[in-house]
Design a protein around this motif. Sequence first.
Motif, PDB file in Angstrom:
ATOM      1  N   UNK A 244      -0.727  11.773   7.053  1.00 16.66           N
ATOM      2  CA  UNK A 244      -1.033  10.616   7.897  1.00 16.66           C
ATOM      3  C   UNK A 244      -0.941   9.339   7.064  1.00 16.66           C
ATOM      4  N   UNK A 245       0.152   9.243   6.310  1.00 17.87           N
ATOM      5  CA  UNK A 245       0.334   8.115   5.388  1.00 17.87           C
ATOM      6  C   UNK A 245       0.363   6.785   6.128  1.00 17.87           C
ATOM      7  N   UNK A 246       0.996   6.766   7.307  1.00 13.40           N
ATOM      8  CA  UNK A 246       1.040   5.514   8.074  1.00 13.40           C
ATOM      9  C   UNK A 246      -0.367   5.073   8.463  1.00 13.40           C
ATOM     10  N   UNK A 247      -1.188   6.013   8.928  1.00  7.90           N
ATOM     11  CA  UNK A 247      -2.547   5.670   9.337  1.00  7.90           C
ATOM     12  C   UNK A 247      -3.363   5.197   8.140  1.00  7.90           C
ATOM     13  N   UNK A 248      -3.156   5.828   6.985  1.00  6.98           N
ATOM     14  CA  UNK A 248      -3.850   5.428   5.756  1.00  6.98           C
ATOM     15  C   UNK A 248      -3.543   3.970   5.434  1.00  6.98           C
ATOM     16  N   UNK A 249      -2.261   3.595   5.498  1.00 14.76           N
ATOM     17  CA  UNK A 249      -1.862   2.208   5.201  1.00 14.76           C
ATOM     18  C   UNK A 249      -2.434   1.252   6.245  1.00 14.76           C
ATOM     19  N   UNK A 250      -2.400   1.653   7.491  1.00 11.26           N
ATOM     20  CA  UNK A 250      -2.888   0.799   8.578  1.00 11.26           C
ATOM     21  C   UNK A 250      -4.379   0.514   8.429  1.00 11.26           C
ATOM     22  N   UNK A 251      -5.152   1.545   8.078  1.00 10.44           N
ATOM     23  CA  UNK A 251      -6.604   1.371   7.960  1.00 10.44           C
ATOM     24  C   UNK A 251      -6.962   0.525   6.739  1.00 10.44           C
ATOM     25  N   UNK A 252      -6.239   0.709   5.626  1.00  8.74           N
ATOM     26  CA  UNK A 252      -6.496  -0.126   4.450  1.00  8.74           C
ATOM     27  C   UNK A 252      -6.219  -1.594   4.779  1.00  8.74           C
ATOM     28  N   UNK A 253      -5.131  -1.853   5.489  1.00  9.82           N
ATOM     29  CA  UNK A 253      -4.807  -3.223   5.900  1.00  9.82           C
ATOM     30  C   UNK A 253      -5.906  -3.779   6.798  1.00  9.82           C
ATOM     31  N   UNK A 254      -6.393  -2.954   7.710  1.00  8.42           N
ATOM     32  CA  UNK A 254      -7.474  -3.372   8.610  1.00  8.42           C
ATOM     33  C   UNK A 254      -8.764  -3.625   7.838  1.00  8.42           C
TER      34      UNK A 254
ATOM     35  N   UNK B  28       0.836  -1.209   0.000  1.00 12.47           N
ATOM     36  CA  UNK B  28       0.000   0.000   0.000  1.00 12.47           C
ATOM     37  C   UNK B  28       0.869   1.257   0.000  1.00 12.47           C
ATOM     38  N   UNK B  29       2.051   1.154   0.586  1.00 10.38           N
ATOM     39  CA  UNK B  29       2.982   2.286   0.627  1.00 10.38           C
ATOM     40  C   UNK B  29       3.299   2.807  -0.782  1.00 10.38           C
ATOM     41  N   UNK B  30       3.308   1.900  -1.769  1.00 11.10           N
ATOM     42  CA  UNK B  30       3.689   2.272  -3.133  1.00 11.10           C
ATOM     43  C   UNK B  30       2.485   2.595  -4.027  1.00 11.10           C
ATOM     44  N   UNK B  31       1.286   2.523  -3.450  1.00  7.97           N
ATOM     45  CA  UNK B  31       0.079   2.865  -4.199  1.00  7.97           C
ATOM     46  C   UNK B  31      -0.245   4.347  -4.014  1.00  7.97           C
ATOM     47  N   UNK B  32      -0.996   4.943  -4.939  1.00 13.52           N
ATOM     48  CA  UNK B  32      -1.356   6.364  -4.816  1.00 13.52           C
ATOM     49  C   UNK B  32      -2.115   6.630  -3.517  1.00 13.52           C
ATOM     50  N   UNK B  33      -1.760   7.733  -2.857  1.00  9.08           N
ATOM     51  CA  UNK B  33      -2.409   8.140  -1.625  1.00  9.08           C
ATOM     52  C   UNK B  33      -3.053   9.506  -1.839  1.00  9.08           C
TER      53      UNK B  33
END
Length: 249
Positions: free
Chosen positions: A36-46, A24-29
Amino acid sequence: MDLKSTLLVTGGSACSFKLLNTIVRFLPTPEPAHKKAWKWRNIITSLVHSSLTGAWAVLCLYHQPHMLEDLISSHSLFSHRLVAVSTGYFINDFLDLALNQSIRQSWEVLLHHSTVISCFSLAVKSRLYLGLAVVSLLMEINSVFLHIRQLLLLSGQKNRPGTEITAPHPSVTYSVTSWLNLGTFLVFRVCTTGWMIHWLATHSELVPRYVLMMGTVGLSLISTMNMVLCYRLLRADILTSTDNTGKNH
């Protein structure tokens, strides 16, 4: 599954969710979520975990309805793998939160995850109480909408374009998500937790004392967190909207 296979599934699950988070880190944000990129990745994973395990739990109960009659000893490879996979996710998310957020910000979720990991690990290792674990994963159906709501907030899609400053109005997407979130919250969190508490109370004589204590502590914690979360959601999505509507008129 034997213990070795169980550990492989649980460990493989934790690694898979970590890999997903990395991808997800390498996908468009969305630009509003960059800070809050870390939170974005965390929520997508969740969100992926919730979608997977919520649907999986429904399939387990659909194909094995007898699990609802015997939450202690009834199990199958399908349900065992579900709980093992979910345990792996919670381990990964616990580490992700512990490494990227302060204890002050994440202590509630870390406490919740610790309780879930303890209860699920007991079920996976002993092959007992898997039915109870599967029922508890029905709550993930609500988590799907909860996570989508968080992603909409992070991406700046809560309000309709052009209304943010003068008179904010929720977008259609956010409004629909909000109501689905509240509706599934009532059905899959409140009702499921209440049913589990009732089951544990009426079958306490069949459950060892240490398991009864774990279940009581876990359900008490989840019930408390549900009440706090429900209040926050109502305040943010219902009470605030009502106040804004009143002011605009």
